[in-house]
Enzyme design. Structure first.
Site, PDB file in Angstrom:
ATOM      1  CE  LYS A  13      77.469 -32.862 -88.918  1.00 13.90           C
ATOM      2  NZ  LYS A  13      76.698 -31.821 -88.176  1.00 13.90           N
ATOM      3  NE  ARG A  88      82.865 -28.659 -88.252  1.00 18.80           N
ATOM      4  CZ  ARG A  88      82.328 -29.685 -87.584  1.00 18.80           C
ATOM      5  NH1 ARG A  88      82.763 -30.903 -87.765  1.00 18.80           N
ATOM      6  NH2 ARG A  88      81.344 -29.480 -86.752  1.00 18.80           N
ATOM      7  NE  ARG A 127      74.509 -32.933 -79.121  1.00 16.40           N
ATOM      8  CZ  ARG A 127      75.224 -32.643 -80.195  1.00 16.40           C
ATOM      9  NH1 ARG A 127      75.104 -33.365 -81.291  1.00 16.40           N
ATOM     10  NH2 ARG A 127      76.050 -31.627 -80.176  1.00 16.40           N
ATOM     11  NE  ARG A 160      79.086 -32.242 -78.535  1.00 15.30           N
ATOM     12  CZ  ARG A 160      79.036 -32.315 -79.867  1.00 15.30           C
ATOM     13  NH1 ARG A 160      78.625 -33.426 -80.449  1.00 15.30           N
ATOM     14  NH2 ARG A 160      79.396 -31.286 -80.606  1.00 15.30           N
ATOM     15  NE  ARG A 171      78.838 -26.939 -81.907  1.00 16.20           N
ATOM     16  CZ  ARG A 171      78.022 -27.789 -81.279  1.00 16.20           C
ATOM     17  NH1 ARG A 171      77.493 -27.461 -80.116  1.00 16.20           N
ATOM     18  NH2 ARG A 171      77.747 -28.949 -81.804  1.00 16.20           N
TER      19      ARG A 171
HETATM   20  P1  AP5 Z   1      72.969 -35.086 -83.724  1.00 14.07           P
HETATM   21  O1  AP5 Z   1      72.713 -36.273 -84.586  1.00 14.07           O
HETATM   22  O2  AP5 Z   1      73.791 -35.295 -82.493  1.00 14.07           O
HETATM   23  O3  AP5 Z   1      73.504 -33.861 -84.606  1.00 14.07           O
HETATM   24  P2  AP5 Z   1      74.883 -33.661 -85.362  1.00 14.07           P
HETATM   25  O4  AP5 Z   1      74.561 -33.084 -86.711  1.00 14.07           O
HETATM   26  O5  AP5 Z   1      75.710 -34.902 -85.354  1.00 14.07           O
HETATM   27  O6  AP5 Z   1      75.468 -32.507 -84.439  1.00 14.07           O
HETATM   28  P3  AP5 Z   1      76.935 -32.280 -83.854  1.00 14.07           P
HETATM   29  O7  AP5 Z   1      76.813 -31.283 -82.759  1.00 14.07           O
HETATM   30  O8  AP5 Z   1      77.599 -33.549 -83.484  1.00 14.07           O
HETATM   31  O9  AP5 Z   1      77.585 -31.625 -85.055  1.00 14.07           O
HETATM   32  P4  AP5 Z   1      78.780 -30.715 -85.068  1.00 14.07           P
HETATM   33  O10 AP5 Z   1      79.056 -30.747 -86.514  1.00 14.07           O
HETATM   34  O11 AP5 Z   1      78.680 -29.371 -84.495  1.00 14.07           O
HETATM   35  O12 AP5 Z   1      79.759 -31.365 -84.006  1.00 14.07           O
HETATM   36  P5  AP5 Z   1      81.094 -32.173 -84.148  1.00 14.07           P
HETATM   37  O13 AP5 Z   1      81.114 -33.154 -83.073  1.00 14.07           O
HETATM   38  O14 AP5 Z   1      81.318 -32.617 -85.553  1.00 14.07           O
HETATM   39  O15 AP5 Z   1      71.534 -34.478 -83.307  1.00 14.07           O
HETATM   40  C1  AP5 Z   1      71.473 -33.372 -82.435  1.00 14.07           C
HETATM   41  C2  AP5 Z   1      70.316 -33.561 -81.443  1.00 14.07           C
HETATM   42  O16 AP5 Z   1      69.070 -33.558 -82.142  1.00 14.07           O
HETATM   43  C3  AP5 Z   1      70.353 -34.878 -80.678  1.00 14.07           C
HETATM   44  O17 AP5 Z   1      69.882 -34.635 -79.385  1.00 14.07           O
HETATM   45  C4  AP5 Z   1      69.369 -35.788 -81.440  1.00 14.07           C
HETATM   46  O18 AP5 Z   1      68.776 -36.762 -80.600  1.00 14.07           O
HETATM   47  C5  AP5 Z   1      68.354 -34.783 -81.955  1.00 14.07           C
HETATM   48  N1  AP5 Z   1      67.815 -35.118 -83.266  1.00 14.07           N
HETATM   49  C6  AP5 Z   1      68.478 -35.669 -84.326  1.00 14.07           C
HETATM   50  N2  AP5 Z   1      67.654 -35.807 -85.374  1.00 14.07           N
HETATM   51  C7  AP5 Z   1      66.444 -35.302 -84.980  1.00 14.07           C
HETATM   52  C8  AP5 Z   1      65.177 -35.163 -85.620  1.00 14.07           C
HETATM   53  N3  AP5 Z   1      64.960 -35.548 -86.890  1.00 14.07           N
HETATM   54  N4  AP5 Z   1      64.157 -34.599 -84.923  1.00 14.07           N
HETATM   55  C9  AP5 Z   1      64.330 -34.208 -83.642  1.00 14.07           C
HETATM   56  N5  AP5 Z   1      65.499 -34.331 -82.976  1.00 14.07           N
HETATM   57  C10 AP5 Z   1      66.547 -34.871 -83.629  1.00 14.07           C
HETATM   58  O19 AP5 Z   1      82.184 -31.022 -83.882  1.00 14.07           O
HETATM   59  C11 AP5 Z   1      82.353 -30.430 -82.609  1.00 14.07           C
HETATM   60  C12 AP5 Z   1      83.536 -29.455 -82.656  1.00 14.07           C
HETATM   61  O20 AP5 Z   1      84.761 -30.165 -82.996  1.00 14.07           O
HETATM   62  C13 AP5 Z   1      83.451 -28.334 -83.695  1.00 14.07           C
HETATM   63  O21 AP5 Z   1      82.708 -27.232 -83.221  1.00 14.07           O
HETATM   64  C14 AP5 Z   1      84.944 -28.010 -83.912  1.00 14.07           C
HETATM   65  O22 AP5 Z   1      85.462 -27.219 -82.879  1.00 14.07           O
HETATM   66  C15 AP5 Z   1      85.610 -29.381 -83.836  1.00 14.07           C
HETATM   67  N6  AP5 Z   1      85.746 -30.038 -85.165  1.00 14.07           N
HETATM   68  C16 AP5 Z   1      85.169 -31.228 -85.540  1.00 14.07           C
HETATM   69  N7  AP5 Z   1      85.501 -31.519 -86.811  1.00 14.07           N
HETATM   70  C17 AP5 Z   1      86.295 -30.506 -87.251  1.00 14.07           C
HETATM   71  C18 AP5 Z   1      86.926 -30.219 -88.497  1.00 14.07           C
HETATM   72  N8  AP5 Z   1      86.825 -31.040 -89.556  1.00 14.07           N
HETATM   73  N9  AP5 Z   1      87.660 -29.080 -88.589  1.00 14.07           N
HETATM   74  C19 AP5 Z   1      87.803 -28.246 -87.549  1.00 14.07           C
HETATM   75  N10 AP5 Z   1      87.211 -28.450 -86.342  1.00 14.07           N
HETATM   76  C20 AP5 Z   1      86.463 -29.568 -86.201  1.00 14.07           C
END
Ligand code: AP5
Length: 220
Positions: A13, A88, A127, A160, A171
């Site tokens: 994402k 979410r 990552r 991270r 997760r």
């Molecule tokens: P990346 O693009 O970083 O993936 P992402 O989908 O953005 O993953 P996140 O970990 O950021 O998602 P998340 O939803 O768990 O975390 P968030 O920060 O929202 O890609 C991942 C890796 O793969 C990278 O190394 C990239 O280079 C590589 N990659 C990408 N595309 C690729 C491809 N095509 N091929 C190969 N490699 C590739 O949330 C974190 C925490 O915050 C949650 O666990 C929760 O505790 C809290 N939180 C956030 N929002 C809420 C909410 N709305 N409600 C409650 N808690 C929340």
């Protein structure tokens, strides 16, 4: 365009958001990035959120809903926005609907990036991120030009706290239990599109572009 980027942790994402915000000229609202910034600054919200995040659990809905309400009513969102990481849960999706209705807006499109579990774990554990601009890198799939420095602002990359294998698996589990069900909410409206998130970053980008132009992309 009000766009919702949807998918399990590690589905890409944040990576795809980078080009989408440029393509559509809209701000990215990543709730994960906002929370991490609060954790870093040691705010009251950050202190509360940290324990949930490090365990791979969701931060309580009421905290998240207030955060989004404040963010999407800022002037830079008047021409559209890209939501990454919100909603979410079903209560978050319902609250978002209500708040958008009061400002005469709605979600135009949900884009679901589908990636298999083992690939997610591999991506998350490999990552590295820029603590200044939040760009993601991967030591195999998406290497920085200069080892361990952000391509854009040259800040040293960090791992991270929640990118351990155990937390990554938790997760993903939380995603399928609590977040995946909201897809039905948007499918009913006919605004969801599913894209295969596996393959290179460039290949996924092309699929995302075509799906948003309505040329291909299987309806989710
Ligand atoms: P990346 O693009 O970083 O993936 P992402 O989908 O953005 O993953 P996140 O970990 O950021 O998602 P998340 O939803 O768990 O975390 P968030 O920060 O929202 O890609 C991942 C890796 O793969 C990278 O190394 C990239 O280079 C590589 N990659 C990408 N595309 C690729 C491809 N095509 N091929 C190969 N490699 C590739 O949330 C974190 C925490 O915050 C949650 O666990 C929760 O505790 C809290 N939180 C956030 N929002 C809420 C909410 N709305 N409600 C409650 N808690 C929340």
């Amino acid at each position: 365009m009000n766009l919702l980027l949807f998918g399990p942790p590690g589905s890409g994402k944040g990576t795809q958001a980078d080009f989408l915000t440029r393509e559509y000229g809209i701000p990215q609202i990543s709730t994960g990035d906002i929370l991490r910034d609060d954790v870093k600054r040691g705010t009251e919200l950050g202190l509360k959120a940290r324990e949930f995040m490090n365990r791979g659990e969701l931060v309580p809905d009421e905290v998240m809903v207030e955060m989004i309400r404040e963010r999407i009513t800022r002037p830079d969102c008047a021409g559209g926005f890209l939501l990454d990481g919100f909603p979410r849960t079903v209560p978050q999706a319902e609250a978002l609907d209500g708040m958008l209705e009061t400002i005469g807006q709605r979600i135009d499109r949900l884009l679901y990036l589908h990636v298999e579990l083992e690939e997610l774990v591999e991506r998350l554990t490999g990552r590295w991120v820029c603590p200044r601009c939040a760009r993601s890198y991967h030591m195999v799939n998406n290497r920085p030009q200069d080892d361990m420095k952000c391509n854009v602002d040259r800040t040293g990359l960090v791992h991270r706290d929640d990118d351990t294998e155990q937390t990554a698996r938790r997760r993903a589990e939380v995603f399928y239990q609590r977040t995946y069900p909201i897809l039905a909410f948007y499918r009913q409206r006919g605004i969801s599109v599913e894209v295969d998130g596996q393959g290179s970053i460039a290949e996924v980008r092309e699929r995302v572009k075509r799906a948003l132009q309505g040329q291909t992309g299987e309806a989710a």
